[in-house]
Design a protein around this motif. Structure first.
Motif, mmCIF file in Angstrom:
data_model
loop_
_atom_site.group_PDB
_atom_site.id
_atom_site.type_symbol
_atom_site.label_atom_id
_atom_site.label_comp_id
_atom_site.label_asym_id
_atom_site.label_seq_id
_atom_site.Cartn_x
_atom_site.Cartn_y
_atom_site.Cartn_z
ATOM 1 N N SER A 1 -28.503 -90.269 35.787
ATOM 2 C CA SER A 1 -28.517 -91.555 36.466
ATOM 3 C C SER A 1 -29.697 -91.510 37.418
ATOM 4 C CB SER A 1 -27.213 -91.805 37.232
ATOM 5 O OG SER A 1 -27.166 -91.004 38.383
ATOM 6 N N ASN A 2 -30.036 -92.644 37.975
ATOM 7 C CA ASN A 2 -31.164 -92.635 38.900
ATOM 8 C C ASN A 2 -30.829 -91.886 40.187
ATOM 9 O OD1 ASN A 2 -29.433 -94.515 39.871
ATOM 10 N ND2 ASN A 2 -30.909 -96.182 39.979
ATOM 11 N N ARG A 3 -29.595 -91.480 40.355
ATOM 12 C CA ARG A 3 -29.214 -90.709 41.543
ATOM 13 C C ARG A 3 -29.470 -89.215 41.364
ATOM 14 N NH1 ARG A 3 -24.178 -94.040 41.455
ATOM 15 N NH2 ARG A 3 -24.649 -95.794 42.789
ATOM 16 N N ASN A 4 -29.452 -88.722 40.122
ATOM 17 C CA ASN A 4 -29.603 -87.290 39.924
ATOM 18 C C ASN A 4 -30.818 -86.931 39.065
ATOM 19 O OD1 ASN A 4 -28.712 -88.028 37.425
ATOM 20 N ND2 ASN A 4 -26.991 -86.623 37.350
ATOM 21 N N LEU A 5 -31.890 -87.652 39.223
ATOM 22 C CA LEU A 5 -33.114 -87.344 38.492
ATOM 23 C C LEU A 5 -33.898 -86.273 39.251
ATOM 24 C CD1 LEU A 5 -34.287 -90.869 37.301
ATOM 25 C CD2 LEU A 5 -33.191 -89.078 35.972
ATOM 26 N N ASP A 6 -33.581 -85.041 38.984
ATOM 27 C CA ASP A 6 -34.248 -83.903 39.601
ATOM 28 C C ASP A 6 -35.363 -83.461 38.651
ATOM 29 O OD1 ASP A 6 -35.089 -81.531 40.704
ATOM 30 O OD2 ASP A 6 -33.134 -80.536 40.594
ATOM 31 N N PHE A 7 -36.610 -83.722 39.024
ATOM 32 C CA PHE A 7 -37.745 -83.463 38.149
ATOM 33 C C PHE A 7 -37.787 -82.011 37.684
ATOM 34 C CE2 PHE A 7 -42.104 -82.151 37.368
ATOM 35 C CZ PHE A 7 -42.481 -83.057 36.395
ATOM 36 N N ASP A 8 -37.632 -81.077 38.598
ATOM 37 C CA ASP A 8 -37.720 -79.662 38.235
ATOM 38 C C ASP A 8 -36.637 -79.277 37.229
ATOM 39 O OD1 ASP A 8 -39.949 -79.200 39.846
ATOM 40 O OD2 ASP A 8 -38.689 -78.840 41.613
ATOM 41 N N HIS A 9 -35.423 -79.755 37.454
ATOM 42 C CA HIS A 9 -34.332 -79.466 36.515
ATOM 43 C C HIS A 9 -34.630 -80.059 35.140
ATOM 44 C CE1 HIS A 9 -30.366 -79.096 34.759
ATOM 45 N NE2 HIS A 9 -30.365 -80.399 34.560
ATOM 46 N N LEU A 10 -35.100 -81.315 35.119
ATOM 47 C CA LEU A 10 -35.386 -81.965 33.843
ATOM 48 C C LEU A 10 -36.549 -81.292 33.118
ATOM 49 C CD1 LEU A 10 -34.874 -85.684 34.871
ATOM 50 C CD2 LEU A 10 -33.337 -84.234 33.526
ATOM 51 N N LEU A 11 -37.555 -80.844 33.876
ATOM 52 C CA LEU A 11 -38.676 -80.122 33.275
ATOM 53 C C LEU A 11 -38.193 -78.833 32.609
ATOM 54 C CD1 LEU A 11 -41.703 -79.745 32.781
ATOM 55 C CD2 LEU A 11 -41.828 -78.679 35.041
ATOM 56 N N GLN A 12 -37.358 -78.094 33.315
ATOM 57 C CA GLN A 12 -36.813 -76.853 32.746
ATOM 58 C C GLN A 12 -35.969 -77.150 31.506
ATOM 59 O OE1 GLN A 12 -34.690 -74.974 35.937
ATOM 60 N NE2 GLN A 12 -36.563 -74.351 37.006
ATOM 61 N N LEU A 13 -35.166 -78.196 31.573
ATOM 62 C CA LEU A 13 -34.338 -78.562 30.427
ATOM 63 C C LEU A 13 -35.215 -78.945 29.235
ATOM 64 C CD1 LEU A 13 -31.541 -79.065 29.242
ATOM 65 C CD2 LEU A 13 -31.683 -81.405 30.158
ATOM 66 N N ALA A 14 -36.268 -79.718 29.475
ATOM 67 C CA ALA A 14 -37.167 -80.133 28.395
ATOM 68 C C ALA A 14 -37.849 -78.924 27.757
ATOM 69 C CB ALA A 14 -38.211 -81.111 28.929
ATOM 70 N N GLU A 15 -38.168 -77.922 28.561
ATOM 71 C CA GLU A 15 -38.801 -76.719 28.023
ATOM 72 C C GLU A 15 -37.801 -75.845 27.272
ATOM 73 O OE1 GLU A 15 -40.472 -75.109 31.597
ATOM 74 O OE2 GLU A 15 -42.333 -76.264 31.393
ATOM 75 N N ARG A 16 -36.585 -75.697 27.810
ATOM 76 C CA ARG A 16 -35.568 -74.821 27.206
ATOM 77 C C ARG A 16 -34.873 -75.457 26.007
ATOM 78 N NH1 ARG A 16 -33.223 -74.334 32.399
ATOM 79 N NH2 ARG A 16 -31.512 -75.479 31.483
#
Length: 116
Positions: free
Chosen positions: A5-20
């Motif tokens: 949601s727009n409340r939990n858009l943590d860039f670093d977490h999403l970047l790691q998820l996209a890489e993993r």
């Protein structure tokens, strides 16, 4: 699956998820987009789905940087292009409705010499 949601858009977490786990990231991204579009009025949802389809096509057919530039250009065109939001907000509705400009006679008003 974690919901975005727009409340939990943590860039670093999403970047790691996209890489993993790119597939999980893509599923979360698509779910977040679908959730957002479903909050819009029904009459706008079709147009937003069409726009998202165009964006997705640019993302699929280009490198990430090239897609970013192309999508950015699409955004600017919709903002300041010939039929963009800026023209509409400035009252240039005639372009959108197809009304043609009519010619008019320009009157010449002579300027009186100033008295000094």
């Amino acid at each position: 699956m974690t919901q975005l949601s727009n409340r939990n858009l943590d860039f670093d977490h999403l970047l790691q998820l996209a890489e993993r786990d790119p597939m999980r990231f893509e599923n979360m991204r698509q779910a977040a987009i679908d959730d957002f579009i479903s909050t819009l009025p029904v009459e706008r949802q079709k147009r937003m789905r069409q726009l998202q389809w165009r964006i997705d096509q640019e993302r699929r057919n280009r490198s990430p940087l090239s897609a970013c530039v192309k999508i950015s250009n699409m955004m600017w065109d919709h903002m300041i292009g010939p039929k963009g939001l800026l023209g509409y907000l400035q009252g240039d509705v005639k372009l959108r409705s197809g009304v043609t400009k009519r010619g008019c006679k320009i009157l010449d008003f002579p300027v009186k010499p100033s008295r000094q």
